[in-house]
Scaffold this motif. Structure first.
Motif, PDB file in Angstrom:
ATOM      1  N   ASN A 408      14.581  22.241 -18.858  1.00 16.27           N
ATOM      2  CA  ASN A 408      14.377  20.968 -19.530  1.00 16.27           C
ATOM      3  C   ASN A 408      14.256  19.798 -18.555  1.00 16.27           C
ATOM      4  O   ASN A 408      14.651  18.683 -18.856  1.00 16.27           O
ATOM      5  CB  ASN A 408      15.505  20.694 -20.538  1.00 16.27           C
ATOM      6  N   GLN A 409      13.665  20.049 -17.378  1.00 16.56           N
ATOM      7  CA  GLN A 409      13.415  18.984 -16.410  1.00 16.56           C
ATOM      8  C   GLN A 409      11.922  18.652 -16.389  1.00 16.56           C
ATOM      9  O   GLN A 409      11.085  19.511 -16.703  1.00 16.56           O
ATOM     10  CB  GLN A 409      13.834  19.418 -15.004  1.00 16.56           C
ATOM     11  N   PRO A 410      11.564  17.444 -15.995  1.00 16.40           N
ATOM     12  CA  PRO A 410      10.140  17.126 -15.837  1.00 16.40           C
ATOM     13  C   PRO A 410       9.526  17.951 -14.697  1.00 16.40           C
ATOM     14  O   PRO A 410      10.187  18.242 -13.699  1.00 16.40           O
ATOM     15  CB  PRO A 410      10.155  15.638 -15.477  1.00 16.40           C
ATOM     16  N   PHE A 411       8.275  18.337 -14.859  1.00 13.55           N
ATOM     17  CA  PHE A 411       7.559  19.013 -13.772  1.00 13.55           C
ATOM     18  C   PHE A 411       6.074  18.722 -13.927  1.00 13.55           C
ATOM     19  O   PHE A 411       5.599  18.388 -15.016  1.00 13.55           O
ATOM     20  CB  PHE A 411       7.835  20.518 -13.746  1.00 13.55           C
ATOM     21  N   LYS A 412       5.336  18.864 -12.836  1.00 16.10           N
ATOM     22  CA  LYS A 412       3.936  18.468 -12.831  1.00 16.10           C
ATOM     23  C   LYS A 412       3.097  19.470 -13.618  1.00 16.10           C
ATOM     24  O   LYS A 412       3.223  20.681 -13.456  1.00 16.10           O
ATOM     25  CB  LYS A 412       3.417  18.388 -11.393  1.00 16.10           C
ATOM     26  N   LYS A 413       2.206  18.958 -14.455  1.00 15.45           N
ATOM     27  CA  LYS A 413       1.252  19.801 -15.124  1.00 15.45           C
ATOM     28  C   LYS A 413       0.261  20.345 -14.107  1.00 15.45           C
ATOM     29  O   LYS A 413       0.004  19.734 -13.067  1.00 15.45           O
ATOM     30  CB  LYS A 413       0.524  19.005 -16.222  1.00 15.45           C
ATOM     31  N   ASP A 414      -0.333  21.479 -14.434  1.00 13.14           N
ATOM     32  CA  ASP A 414      -1.241  22.130 -13.505  1.00 13.14           C
ATOM     33  C   ASP A 414      -2.671  22.110 -14.045  1.00 13.14           C
ATOM     34  O   ASP A 414      -2.885  22.410 -15.221  1.00 13.14           O
ATOM     35  CB  ASP A 414      -0.791  23.582 -13.283  1.00 13.14           C
ATOM     36  N   TYR A 415      -3.615  21.763 -13.163  1.00 10.00           N
ATOM     37  CA  TYR A 415      -5.013  21.687 -13.562  1.00 10.00           C
ATOM     38  C   TYR A 415      -5.896  22.365 -12.508  1.00 10.00           C
ATOM     39  O   TYR A 415      -5.572  22.383 -11.320  1.00 10.00           O
ATOM     40  CB  TYR A 415      -5.470  20.227 -13.727  1.00 10.00           C
ATOM     41  N   HIS A 416      -7.023  22.859 -12.968  1.00  6.06           N
ATOM     42  CA  HIS A 416      -8.039  23.456 -12.107  1.00  6.06           C
ATOM     43  C   HIS A 416      -8.551  22.451 -11.077  1.00  6.06           C
ATOM     44  O   HIS A 416      -8.683  21.252 -11.379  1.00  6.06           O
ATOM     45  CB  HIS A 416      -9.209  23.922 -13.003  1.00  6.06           C
ATOM     46  N   VAL A 417      -8.816  22.934  -9.852  1.00  2.00           N
ATOM     47  CA  VAL A 417      -9.444  22.089  -8.836  1.00  2.00           C
ATOM     48  C   VAL A 417     -10.814  22.642  -8.522  1.00  2.00           C
ATOM     49  O   VAL A 417     -11.107  23.832  -8.777  1.00  2.00           O
ATOM     50  CB  VAL A 417      -8.595  21.995  -7.556  1.00  2.00           C
ATOM     51  N   THR A 418     -11.682  21.832  -7.966  1.00  2.00           N
ATOM     52  CA  THR A 418     -13.097  22.219  -7.797  1.00  2.00           C
ATOM     53  C   THR A 418     -13.512  22.473  -6.361  1.00  2.00           C
ATOM     54  O   THR A 418     -14.659  22.825  -6.122  1.00  2.00           O
ATOM     55  CB  THR A 418     -14.009  21.136  -8.386  1.00  2.00           C
ATOM     56  N   TYR A 419     -12.645  22.329  -5.388  1.00  3.43           N
ATOM     57  CA  TYR A 419     -13.074  22.587  -4.008  1.00  3.43           C
ATOM     58  C   TYR A 419     -12.885  24.053  -3.652  1.00  3.43           C
ATOM     59  O   TYR A 419     -12.144  24.781  -4.302  1.00  3.43           O
ATOM     60  CB  TYR A 419     -12.326  21.714  -3.002  1.00  3.43           C
TER      61      TYR A 419
END
Length: 419
Positions: A408-419
């Motif tokens: 129940n802690q904040p954490f960074k969302k993960d997204y696709h990268v294009t390089y």
């Protein structure tokens, strides 16, 4: 981060659990022991010493072939493995310990371990290429030596001042000749292209004439096999396993580093493969569960902690993304090591690694795996090449991504990268 230290492995004079008076001081808070970066580092260095010393010390004494067991998958005969397994153990161990042995000597327990192993390894390397030595290693027949010479080459590239420059002229010349002898064979149409390529750029760095075809073929094909979002396929088709960590990202970055220095590629090409490895390292950090476990998926899971070579290398290069604190990587990898090496007996009574993932599980070994293959596990310790005063070791313990996510802690969302 709570860690229960356990002494369960016998067979070496130095075990993971040192007497309390020899451990770095621990901070106390409301009656609970808080493990510091110093105690994490002591654990890592003792574990790596335990893992690497049977290979290195026996090679130095000319007793590696005599004393190293050759365990093979059930139903296999050891004869064919005996031709290649010793070079596997040496090359892979060298690549894993190289950044650590490159640190300067000091008077600490760890410093004495490094000095002992570095001194022994230099002697052992000379034995490995001396035809009169009982531990003369096979570079001349079979395809497998292409692979493990490449890990030896990677070790020399990672720690030239510690492992290459101190060698005598005769040993250097013999190494060059053994590497050139590898050109009589080829390997698989996959990550093996990198092995041939890095062997050639190593020869280039020591003043030998490289084979430009092997270099260019590896450079082009590996880039063509990039699938996006930090993942390379291993050959024409994608495999969901840990070969992006075992081989592809770390070896490609070391390979391209030499090519950039030699002006064979643009600096931007090198920077791109580094960025891709950083992206892959994000996945590596996220798959470590709150309890230090990670999925046993794909081929070669007997390589154990080599699954985190890319994450360790990004940490060593100090290129972690801003949202991943060095201390959270330290804590995550420490949790993996404690889970794998404290709770599962991965060593035999003489301190050699045994076939398995978490314990002795020979039935899961691939048909190309033998005792020497297992020393890929040392590649998970690259961050030990960061000095003890680096923030990786100095910063307070920090939860890693999955531990945050499941508490129940904040954490960074993960997204696709294009390089």
């Amino acid at each position: 981060m709570k860690v229960l230290r356990r002494c369960r492995i016998a067979g070496l004079a130095l075990v993971l659990c040192l007497p309390a008076r020899m451990l770095p001081a621990q901070k106390k808070k409301t009656g609970t022991t808080v493990i510091t970066g110093a105690t994490d580092r002591a654990y890592w260095s003792n574990l790596l010493y335990k893992m690497a010393s049977p290979v290195i010390l026996n090679l130095a004494n000319g007793t590696l072939k005599k004393n190293m067991p050759v365990e093979v998958p059930p139903g296999a005969r050891p004869e064919g493995y005996e031709k290649v397994t010793h070079l596997e153990a040496v090359g892979r161990t060298m690549a894993g310990v190289a950044p650590w042995l490159a640190l300067p000597d000091d008077s600490t327990i760890e410093g004495k371990q490094r000095h002992e192993l570095r001194t022994a390894l230099l002697k052992g390397i000379a034995n490995a290429v001396d035809p009169s030595s009982p531990d003369y290693l096979n570079f001349r027949t079979e395809a497998q030596p292409i692979v493990d010479a490449a890990y030896m080459a990677q070790a020399f590239l990672r720690a030239p001042k510690a492992l290459w420059e101190p060698l005598d002229t005769l040993t250097r010349r013999r190494i060059a000749e053994e590497f050139k002898a590898l050109r009589t064979r080829t390997g698989a149409y996959n990550n093996w292209l990198l092995f041939a390529g890095i062997n050639e750029v190593f020869l280039w760095t020591i003043g030998e004439q490289p084979d430009p075809v092997r270099i260019e073929f590896a450079r082009r094909k590996i880039q063509e096999w990039y699938q996006g979002d930090g993942w390379y396929s291993d050959g024409p088709s994608l495999s969901i396993d840990y070969y992006n960590a075992y081989v592809i990202h770390p070896m490609l970055v070391d390979f391209f580093k030499v090519l950039a220095e030699k002006k064979r590629i643009k600096q931007e090409e090198y920077e791109t493969v580094v960025k891709r490895m950083v992206r892959y390292a994000e996945f590596s950090e996220r798959i470590i569960g709150p309890d230090g476990t990670y999925p046993p998926i794909g081929r070669s899971i007997t390589y154990r902690t080599a699954a985190f070579q890319a994450l360790g290398m990004v940490s060593l290069m100090e290129k972690l993304p801003a949202h991943i604190a060095p201390a959270q990587v330290r804590c995550a990898l420490s949790a993996v090591m404690h889970r794998m090496y404290d709770q599962c007996n991965n060593f035999d009574t003489n301190g050699w690694l045994v076939l398995g993932f978490c314990g002795h599980q020979p039935m899961i070994a691939d048909d190309y795996t033998s005792t020497g293959s297992l020393y890929m596990a040392t590649l998970g310790f690259l961050a030990l090449g960061l000095p003890a005063d680096n923030k990786f070791w100095q910063d307070p313990a920090t939860d890693w991504t999955s531990k945050k996510a499941w508490s129940n802690q904040p954490f960074k969302k993960d997204y696709h990268v294009t390089y």
